[in-house]
Design a protein around this motif. Structure first.
Motif, mmCIF file in Angstrom:
data_model
loop_
_atom_site.group_PDB
_atom_site.id
_atom_site.type_symbol
_atom_site.label_atom_id
_atom_site.label_comp_id
_atom_site.label_asym_id
_atom_site.label_seq_id
_atom_site.Cartn_x
_atom_site.Cartn_y
_atom_site.Cartn_z
ATOM 1 N N LYS A 1 1.296 -1.295 0.123
ATOM 2 C CA LYS A 1 -0.070 0.284 0.109
ATOM 3 C C LYS A 1 1.271 1.400 -0.345
ATOM 4 N N CYS A 2 1.006 1.852 -0.686
ATOM 5 C CA CYS A 2 1.510 3.387 -0.526
ATOM 6 C C CYS A 2 0.153 4.583 -0.055
ATOM 7 N N LEU A 3 1.626 4.777 0.871
ATOM 8 C CA LEU A 3 0.485 5.581 1.761
ATOM 9 C C LEU A 3 0.767 7.186 1.357
ATOM 10 N N ALA B 1 4.526 -4.957 7.764
ATOM 11 C CA ALA B 1 5.748 -3.273 8.145
ATOM 12 C C ALA B 1 4.620 -2.361 7.358
ATOM 13 N N THR B 2 5.191 -1.419 8.076
ATOM 14 C CA THR B 2 5.470 0.150 7.750
ATOM 15 C C THR B 2 6.198 0.490 6.553
ATOM 16 N N LEU B 3 6.606 0.618 5.813
ATOM 17 C CA LEU B 3 8.147 1.498 5.662
ATOM 18 C C LEU B 3 7.991 2.586 5.546
ATOM 19 N N LEU C 1 5.251 3.349 3.065
ATOM 20 C CA LEU C 1 4.882 2.129 2.370
ATOM 21 C C LEU C 1 4.137 1.229 3.186
ATOM 22 N N ASP C 2 3.571 0.176 3.800
ATOM 23 C CA ASP C 2 2.589 -0.804 3.972
ATOM 24 C C ASP C 2 3.016 -2.315 3.044
ATOM 25 N N ILE C 3 3.653 -3.206 4.084
ATOM 26 C CA ILE C 3 4.120 -4.179 3.108
ATOM 27 C C ILE C 3 3.732 -4.856 4.060
ATOM 28 N N SER C 4 2.113 -6.395 3.589
ATOM 29 C CA SER C 4 1.951 -7.018 4.681
ATOM 30 C C SER C 4 1.742 -8.361 3.417
ATOM 31 N N PRO C 5 1.544 -9.267 3.673
ATOM 32 C CA PRO C 5 1.230 -10.498 3.088
ATOM 33 C C PRO C 5 -0.528 -10.546 2.814
#
Length: 1921
Positions: free
Chosen positions: A164-166, A360-362, A406-410
């Protein structure tokens, strides 16, 4: 061109959209293959089971253990005074307890028949319907008949990742920035996903571009994307690229403001920023449609997933607070990909799973500016590889500061609002207005083998580079316009180019980004095009090159075309993809250019750089329409040419006319084997469909039928084998490839069965009328008949090209070419024919994958029957004879292959065997049963013939697998024609008939058939019940003891039967008891088979348990099965000894243990199922025909069943659970743990503290943290409640199931016993049978039984006694005694119902005995009671009460300590001092208990006492010189033996009737006891005692001239003496502790002291913990306290409400004179009666003080008997204290030191380390104060008290000796050390001289008075008895 006009597109679309064709058999789910007895199903069936009450579970854990109502009714008034809470343990309880309820009508006189009927009714109520629901299935990983339903074909996804692009924020916001994301694999150097374009600009910034952007489509506003990764690896990066609107200046200049300005300085730089913003607005206005590269960054994906350290550069990784766990799973993931890819990629890289990491939020803070000359992918891979190095070049670059979050998750399983790469909505999609999530198409790093299932037709255009260096004129800011054209007119540009972000969905053109002032730019754009379904020659991609002028000049257009080139989409009908290096034209292309390639030099055109290739571009197609494989393309094209019938056909450069179409078609079919595997798999469904079509519908070409069956069959076999070979990871247990099995299960259908197709057309599968059907009826071309002959060299069905004698139908087809109406296409018939006539490699290929063709055939048959409405027609008429012949031939040849090849190619044969079995199983559903059984018989005959010649277990195993699969059919019961006992039930629906089988299964009547035939595997039985006959025959053959080679198949064959019966048991169709009885009829011969195998079954009685305790096997002959034993009340009638009559062939012929316990148990549960469900009348009739020996064998079998299904008890489950160790990779550690862990606490202590004990000087575990064995919280053997492996509820459930199984099994046994009794009651030989019945009954009473079972058991026993009283009182008198014991034991049960029934039985037994008139004193029961009380008559009531209470107390209970049990047993034995038979029994009982606990020395003592007792009475009976004279002879073995002397006045005389009548009171008995004693001494390691025992034995054998025995004895003696020599210094016999009990809670133990003997190396902590726990459980943990010191206990100071235990370590004590005789280690550890312990003290009460005030108390204890004794604790009868004065303590210390020095000095071999250690302790500087201080305190002055003169002198001499020894030790050390220790030696010598000088004056001072006569000085002694 419309979709309808391109047949290939039409076929593809149909393939992806039509419904699956799935065959469902109505009852298939009830077959054993689909209906496994899984754990979940078991639990479902086990719901609502009643809880059975067992006395073993009711035993106390605390002081009260009655069930609730009993507890209220019988609460003990003096419970604290009794060791157990039993109400029978105290006379007060007996007085105050309420009576149990009486049993109604018990004393009524009712006829026996009435009693039997009543008992049977009671037994039959509330019974478990399903026996197998209580029995766990055998441990089979994957039963062979299990046929998994293949996975549904579905779109392939790898592991999915949601990004997800925040937000994206720069230091300055002056213009719109456009971003894209993509995945790259550095190792594979491949971009592995398409681009995801996203736009995070604010609305205000977006407004700057308004003139250039139409309304943004919702699909382009996505900010979240789902990436799929099939091959995860450590080399994957997520690359983010940024672009901006084109402006004047190169990238560096444009990026400068972003690097220079900071957000914090915004106010300071306001003017500059305004200027920049206005410039940007101008560029957006003018150049808004063009982009320029700006910046990029990358994220190493696995760093995020593993959360391993920080990310590259200064990127921050913030874990999201919500910790959203992704519930990702392989949705729609094909099995092949999921498994294969992971297996392949995780080798050595196991962390590459993306499925379970925490979201994770990057925050990415740094970007690198793009460099205009390094834009290519090659440059990017270099950068990415460099990023992973610590000293990355990129780290030295100046970054552009920004914040991208960015949010990265399964990815979730089913995300909402999701769009596919084709912009289709994925359900669920509740609202079209919501911002969507985009699925991003993957370009897998390696091939993925998954068939296409969805329509997708995309083309990616990747311009790579352009070289205009040699072009004349101005062309610097170059962009490429890409258009997809369907003609040459500019208006022909198609709107098929996907938009990027914040724009329309589709455009007609796309522009590449501009690199400022670069004539040879690289491009990094990806242009995605939606290809039209059908392409024509006019479709092409047009590239137009423009120079963009960034500066606004007058008369200068915005863009100037500077070149053109194009790519035609089709070349020879095939899609063009790949890399192109194209020439660029300076002029617009001429007319009709699009059909030619730009490589062709068109006349009059100007080209850049002289027509050289200057533009590099790559086209990548992702299409489920275009195969992109020349061989597949050609094949499909030719098949469609046949469809369309349009000639000539153009394929490639060839024009194919109709006359050579056949040749081309055949060659294209053959060439399919050359096609690449990946496209073959992608188009697998379509390819197989077409091949099927060609088999079924041979095309008509040029008026002739062309038979392509063989060619298609060959290529099908080839394709299937390729898949099997290369995709081997996606196979099930039967070797079936999952792709192929799912094709057959879901996709395959007969070409004419599409209901929507125009009849008679073949539906969407191609072709309408240009096909002939080879109908396999009588009218087929003669050449086909010829080809059936196997002798033809060429088996091609169209040998002669055209039929030589065509029949009328074929002639009419050839002659007129008219449309013909065809009969049904029978694919299965063609397939069978082709297979039968195939040969060579084709046949081999088909055999390799026989399953595929078999399953294809079966599905074809079912489809044919269904669509032809023939499922209702009689089975015999369903198929033509030729087809049946082909099937027969096929089965016969395949059976032949199995038989001939099983030794060479076992893997193939196993696959072939199971495939054939599944095929026949399937045929049973559709073909005539008799015909299929003929096929089974064909197979059986061939295999049996081979087996007869070659006894091979492998072949037998194959046959067993075959049979198991065939028998797993859902209509197995019906197929076996179960004979009917009664008329079938009124509604036979599911139970007796099936939807497909019309055969009358229940027609034969029992009356027409002899009973014997139903119970034997005779010909009538096997003909009537064919499959059941085969199953039972196999069982019989494999279990035959003479068939030794088949031993390994026992478990396998038993599980076949178990599996079948379990399946019948749970089948709802057979739930009705009548129906179940008929099913059981099929298995009646099983009873006989199991009876035959009885000698081989596992001997469960050997390990029969009581209270869950296992007994030692050695004890077999220890306990006499006599009246004496019965009265004495041993634990069971035969826990250790099985009655000799247990088996008919119990002698040498019994092959113990040839069956495993598991197999035996499975076999016996099957037997019980048959006995439970079979019709009682039938059983009764059969029992009547059985001989006495057969009935006895059946009873033996039931006896074994009782032991086999005995209830283990909750505690046993807990114990098993605690011993179940976690699986460990280190097998050695696991083994060690298993060995040590199962022996007990002591060994575990040894194991745990092996390393620490040496280090801890005291050896005590109290001080060491690691050795806290006695602390409850530290020990794992205490933590029942905290176990991780099984929960409490699971253990409870296991115990519940086991209890119900035990109850049901025993009730079935009881039912069977009742039937046997009814059967034999009228026969002559009833006595022997009834004795056997009684034996089984008594054995069942002796085992752990539930209250429910015991009620019925006692009822049966009462009925038996009532019917046959003389049996018990005259014939089976020993069993009468046994019965008395059982009933007496049950009378003291804690469960009231058991007490009531037992009391009733006991009362009726005595009444019956009285009634039959045996009142004369000869009555057996009376005699039993007389014997019991003989010798006790004169005892007062208190003594009698004591005996009874002790007996009741001694009944084993799980909570009573072992010591307590042995003490109670000892007391009982003591009570029988004057009754030799009973004392002997109890002594042996004790021996058995000791052996169980590995206390072999005590066991040996019990046996020696037994032998002494026997010798004492034997010497009275007969005077033989060689026999021992009584106890005296045994004195050398043990001094305790004299207590067995028969010297008291009231001693019984041995010649009285019934006294000393046991088998041990004989010479043989005596020898046996002594031999056992010798064996026990040997096991205890006391080999010297073995010698003493044999000294008694040898004269007896010498007198009997028994050389053999003497030889054995001397051999054993030699062995014993050898061991004494070898084990010198290695034996350890025991550790001793003094234990004192203080407190009124202990009752008669109060103020008693004992010496306890514990196993060697027992630590104080261990015994302390054990006793504290034991008494803590009885009195409450807070009520028991251990006194930690050894000082005398003052009872007045103790809390009267608590129990105190004092434990002290003691050592054996010997006077000086004794030491002369006690030389060896054995001498010092045998016949011990005196022990010592020391306590330091000072006069003022402290334990330790200065040297001159340190006293020591030595306490010497004397026990009543010598150790080892018949018990492990002995009373202390005498205590003596010796107090040593301080100088005496000093003398002892110095003597000890001197001895240590002497020992270390003279040790052989010398031990330098030990010597140095002792020396250091004697002369080292640090300890000089030790000896020196002692000398200074005691020797500096001559004592004033003359009594101390001698002590003073003795100490002086000690020091003299000490210095001498130090000198010797130094000298010795000097000879041992190396050069490196010279300095150390010198230091020691210096210290020694210093010490010697200091001591010299003290040592040399003599006391003159000593040389005059002085009174003798005594030590202060104090004596106390």
């Amino acid at each position: 061109m419309t979709l309808d006009t391109d047949p290939h597109v039409r076929d593809c679309a149909r393939s992806y959209t039509e419904d699956w064709a799935i065959v469902n058999r109505k009852y298939h789910k009830l077959s054993t293959g689909f209906n496994p007895n899984t754990l979940d199903k078991q639990k479902e069936r086990q719901k609502g089971l009643p809880k059975q009450v067992f006395e073993a579970d009711e035993m106390p854990d605390s002081s009260s253990y009655q069930d609730d109502q009993d507890d209220l009714k019988r609460r003990s008034m003096s419970i604290d005074d009794t060791p157990r809470g039993s109400w029978a343990c105290s006379i007060f309880d007996l007085k105050n307890s309420l009576p149990d309820a009486l049993l109604p009508h018990l004393l009524d006189r009712a006829p026996n028949e009435e009693i039997d009927r009543h008992n049977e009714e009671q037994r039959k109520t509330s019974r478990n319907r399903e026996l197998f629901a209580l029995h766990p299935a055998p441990d089979e990983e994957d039963p062979i008949e299990r046929h998994c339903v293949p996975e549904v074909p579905k779109e392939h996804f790898g592991q999915r990742l949601l990004v997800k692009c925040l937000s994206l924020k720069f230091e300055i916001e002056i213009e719109p920035i456009f971003a894209s994301l993509a995945l790259y694999d550095v190792k594979e150097k491949k971009k592995i996903s398409e681009n995801f374009f996203f736009d995070l600009n604010s609305e205000q910034t977006k407004a700057m571009l308004r003139p250039h952007i139409q309304t943004a489509a919702i699909s382009t506003l996505a900010r979240s994307a789902i990436f799929s990764i099939t091959y995860p690896s450590q080399d994957i990066f997520l690359v983010i690229k940024l672009e901006k609107v084109l402006q004047q200046g190169d990238i560096g200049e444009c990026a400068e403001p972003y690097m220079v300005f900071k957000e914090s300085d915004a106010a300071k730089n306001k003017e500059k920023l305004e200027k920049l913003r206005s410039q940007s607005e101008q560029f957006c206005q003018r150049l808004g449609r063009y982009r320029m590269p700006f910046a990029w960054t990358a994220i190493h994906l696995m760093n995020i997933v593993n959360s391993a350290g920080s990310l590259e550069r200064d990127t921050e990784l913030e874990m999201s607070l919500s910790e959203r766990k992704g519930s990702w799973s392989e949705r729609r993931n094909s099995s092949i990909m999921g498994r294969r890819s992971l297996e392949r990629t995780t080798s050595g890289d196991e962390a590459c799973s993306l499925t379970g990491f925490r979201p994770a939020t990057l925050t990415i803070t740094n970007f690198f500016k793009q460099e205009g000359d390094r834009l290519s992918d090659e440059d990017l891979y270099k950068f990415l590889a460099d990023m992973r190095r610590p000293s990355s070049v990129l780290r030295r670059l100046r970054p552009i500061t920004a914040q991208l979050k960015l949010d990265i998750s399964p990815a979730p399983e089913n995300p909402h609002y999701c769009l596919t790469p084709d912009l289709l909505q994925v359900k669920p999609y509740p609202d079209s207005r919501v911002r969507p999530t985009r699925e991003i198409l993957e370009f897998p790093a390696r091939d993925v083998y998954v068939p296409n299932t969805t329509y997708r037709n995309l083309l990616y255009v990747n311009p790579q580079s352009l070289n205009f260096a040699n072009r004349q004129g101005s062309a610097r800011n170059i962009t490429v316009k890409v258009q997809f054209m369907n003609g040459e007119d500019p208006n022909n540009a198609m709107q098929v180019i996907f938009g990027k972000s914040s724009c329309a969905d589709f455009y007609k053109e796309a522009y590449t980004a501009v690199v400022y002032h670069n004539r040879s730019p690289d491009f990094h754009d990806e242009i995605k095009i939606k290809l039209p379904a059908s392409l024509s020659d006019h479709h092409h991609i047009l590239f137009t090159f423009y120079h963009v002028s960034c500066q606004q000049k007058q008369n200068t257009p915005l863009e100037t075309p500077v070149g053109y080139t194009w790519i035609p989409m089709l070349q020879n009908g095939r899609l063009r993809t790949g890399h192109f290096c194209l020439p660029v034209s300076l002029e617009k292309p001429p007319q009709s250019y699009s059909v030619l390639s730009p490589d062709v030099p068109l006349p009059g055109m100007k080209w850049v750089d002289n027509h050289r290739g200057v533009f590099n571009v790559e086209l990548v197609a992702v299409s489920t329409i275009h195969t992109q494989d020349q061989y597949l393309d050609k094949f499909f094209a030719l098949v469609h040419a046949l469809d369309e019938h349009v000639f000539p056909v153009r394929i490639g450069d060839m024009r194919i006319m109709e006359n050579n179409l056949e040749t081309e078609l055949k060659s294209s079919i053959a060439a399919l084997t050359s096609a690449q595997l990946e496209p073959v798999v992608r188009f697998l469904h379509l390819l197989l469909d077409k091949l099927v079509l060609l088999v079924v519908r041979p095309p008509v070409i040029a008026g002739q039928i062309v038979n392509l069956g063989q060619a298609s069959f060959e290529v099908m076999a080839s394709v299937v084998n390729r898949l099997h070979k290369y995709l081997d990871t996606s196979q099930d247990i039967h070797g079936r490839n999952s792709l192929l099995s799912s094709y057959i299960h879901y996709v395959f259908r007969l070409p004419s069965t599409d209901p929507n197709s125009p009849s008679p057309g073949p539906g969407g599968l191609g072709g309408s009328v240009h096909y002939a059907t080879m109908a396999r009826s009588a009218v087929r071309p003669a050449s086909l008949n010829l080809s059936r002959s196997r002798s033809l060299s060429n088996s091609n069905p169209d040998i002669s090209g055209t039929p030589t004698s065509p029949d009328d139908e074929v002639r009419s087809i050839i002659g007129s070419k008219v449309r013909v109406k065809y009969t049904e296409p029978l694919f299965h018939e063609e397939l069978a024919l082709q297979w039968v006539v195939s040969s060579g490699s084709v046949r081999e290929g088909a055999l390799q994958q026989a399953w595929f063709f078999f399953e294809l055939m079966v599905k074809s048959i079912i489809h044919h029957l269904y669509f032809a409405d023939r499922l209702e027609s009689p089975r015999k008429n369903r198929f033509p004879e030729r087809f049946m012949d082909d099937i027969t031939a096929l089965v016969s040849t395949i059976a032949g292959d199995i038989v001939s090849r099983f030794q060479k190619d076992l893997e193939l044969v196993e696959r072939l065997n199971t495939s054939l079995a599944f095929f026949l199983n399937d045929l049973l559903s559709v073909m005539d049963r008799g015909f299929v059984f003929t096929l089974v018989r064909t197979y059986w005959k061939q295999v049996s013939t081979k087996l007869y010649a070659l006894q091979n277990p492998t072949l037998e195993s194959l046959r067993l697998d075959f049979l198991r699969i065939v028998s797993s059919h859902e209509h197995y019961v019906t197929l076996n024609l179960p004979c009917s006992l009664l008329t079938p039930p009124a509604s036979p629906s599911p139970s007796v008939s099936s939807a497909t089988s019309q055969s009358s299964g229940f027609s034969t009547h029992v009356q027409d058939q002899k009973i014997a035939n139903m119970f034997e595997l005779c010909v009538p039985f096997r003909e009537q019940h064919y499959l059941a006959g085969l199953v039972l025959s196999e069982l019989s053959v494999i279990l035959d003891p003479d068939n030794e080679g088949m031993f390994g198949l026992h478990k396998k064959v038993v599980s076949v039967v178990h599996n079948l019966l379990s399946s019948h048991d749970s089948d709802p169709r057979y739930a009705d008891p009548e129906v179940k009885a008929r099913v059981a009829m099929l298995y009646l011969p099983l009873i006989g088979i199991v009876m035959e195998t009885l000698p081989q079954l596992h001997d469960f009685t050997g390990t029969s348990s009581n209270g869950g305790e296992e007994t030692e096997g050695e004890g077999n002959s220890m306990i006499n099965q006599t009246v004496a034993m019965a009265i004495a009340g041993t634990s069971t009638a035969s826990p250790m000894s099985r009655p000799s009559s247990f088996l008919l062939n119990s002698q040498a012929s019994r092959q113990h243990g040839s069956f495993s316990a598991e197999s035996s148990r499975s076999l016996l549960i099957c037997l019980l199922w048959v006995l439970k469900n079979a019709d009682e009348l039938v059983l009764q009739k059969w029992f009547t025909d059985l001989s006495v020996s057969q009935l006895n064998r059946l009873l033996d079998l039931l006896y074994l069943c009782v032991s086999c299904f005995e209830y283990k008890g909750k505690k046993a489950f807990e114990r098993m659970n605690s011993l179940t160790f976690k699986k460990s990779k280190d097998m050695k550690a696991k083994l060690e743990e298993a060995i040590l862990g199962s022996i007990g606490a002591r060994q575990e202590m040894v194991r745990r503290s092996r390393g620490q004990l040496e280090r801890s000087p005291s050896g005590s575990a109290f001080g060491s943290q690691e050795n806290l064995r006695w602390r409850k919280d530290m020990t794992h053997w205490r933590q029942n409640s905290e176990r991780m492996d099984k929960t409490r509820a699971e253990l409870e459930h296991e115990a519940l199931i086991d209890g119900n199984l035990a109850t049901e099994a025993n009730l079935i046994i009881l039912d069977t016993l009742e039937i046997i009794v009814q059967t034999v009651s009228v026969t002559e030989s009833k006595e022997s049978i009834l004795g056997g019945v009684l034996k089984v009954l008594l054995h069942s009473m002796a085992c752990n039984q539930s209250a429910l079972y015991l009620q019925h058991c006692f009822a049966t026993q009462r009925a038996l006694v009532s019917k046959f009283p003389e049996l018990l009182f005259e014939e089976e008198t020993e069993q009468c005694a046994d019965l008395c014991l059982r009933l007496l034991r049950s009378c003291s049960s804690s469960i009231s119902t058991i007490r009531s029934h037992a009391s009733a039985s006991l009362y009726l037994l005595m009444r019956q005995n009285f009634e039959i008139g045996n009142v004369s004193g000869e009555s057996r029961i009376k005699r039993e009671h007389l014997m019991r009380l003989k010798g006790d008559v004169q005892l007062d009531v208190q003594k009698l009460h004591f005996l009874i209470v002790t007996i009741i107390k001694s009944l084993p209970s799980a909570s009573s300590g072992y010591i307590l049990v042995s003490v109670l047993t000892f007391r009982i034995a003591k009570g029988y001092q004057t009754s030799p038979d009973l004392r002997l029994t109890w002594l042996q009982n004790m021996a058995g208990k000791h052996s169980e606990r590995n206390n072999h020395a005590e066991a040996a003592q019990c046996l020696v006492h037994s032998a002494a007792l026997v010798a004492e009475y034997l010497s009275m009976l007969e005077d033989r010189k060689y026999l021992p004279v009584g106890c005296v002879t045994f004195q050398n073995i043990s001094s305790n033996v004299l207590e067995e002397s028969a010297v008291s006045d009231d001693v019984v005389s041995p010649d009285e009737e019934g006294i000393c009548s046991g088998k041990y009171f004989t010479e043989i008995g005596l020898v046996g006891l002594l031999e056992q004693a010798a064996a026990s001494f040997s096991m205890a390691g006391m080999y010297e005692a073995v010698n003493e025992v044999y000294k008694v034995l040898i004269p007896i054998h010498e007198a009997n001239r028994d050389a053999k025995k003497l030889s054995t004895i001397h051999g054993k003696l030699q062995e014993a003496f050898s061991k004494i020599v070898h084990q010198n210094g290695k034996r350890m016999f025991g550790t001793y502790f003094r234990v004192g009990f203080y407190g009124s809670k202990f009752g008669d133990l109060d103020e008693q002291e004992f010496v306890y003997k514990e196993p060697a190396i027992t630590k104080l902590a261990e015994i302390s913990h054990r006793l504290e726990s034991f008494y803590g459980e009885r009195f409450g943990e807070d009520q028991v306290e251990v006194i930690k010191d050894s000082n005398p206990v003052d009872k007045c100071k103790l809390d009267p409400n608590k129990a105190f235990i004092q434990i002290t370590y003691v050592e054996p004590y010997f006077d000086t004179y004794e030491m002369k005789d006690r030389i060896t280690y054995f001498d010092k550890n045998y016949n011990l009666r005196r022990f010592v312990y020391c306590t330091p003290f000072t006069l003022d009460g402290r334990a330790h003080g200065d040297l001159h005030e340190q006293f020591k108390r030595k306490t010497i204890l004397t026990t009543s008997h010598a150790f080892p004794y018949i018990k492990t604790r002995i009373n202390i009868v005498h205590k003596e204290e010796i107090i040593s004065t301080p100088i005496e303590v000093a003398i002892e210390d110095m003597q000890k030191k001197t001895q240590e020095l002497a020992f270390a000095t003279h040790q052989d071999p010398a031990d330098a380390k030990m010597l140095q250690m002792v020396l250091q302790g004697s002369v080292g500087t640090t300890v000089n104060q030790g000896p020196l201080e002692v000398a200074q305190v005691f020797l500096s002055e001559i004592p004033s008290d003359p009594k101390l003169y001698r002590h003073h002198n003795k100490l002086r001499l000690c020091f003299k000796d000490f210095t001498k020894r130090c000198e010797d030790a130094l000298r010795k050390n000097k000879s041992l050390i190396g050069p490196d220790q010279k300095e150390y030696q010198r230091e020691l010598e210096r210290n020694y001289h210093r010490l010697k000088e200091a001591l010299q004056p003290l040592i040399n001072r003599k006391i003159p008075q000593l040389y005059k006569p002085v009174l003798q000085v005594n030590s202060h002694r104090k004596c106390c008895a």
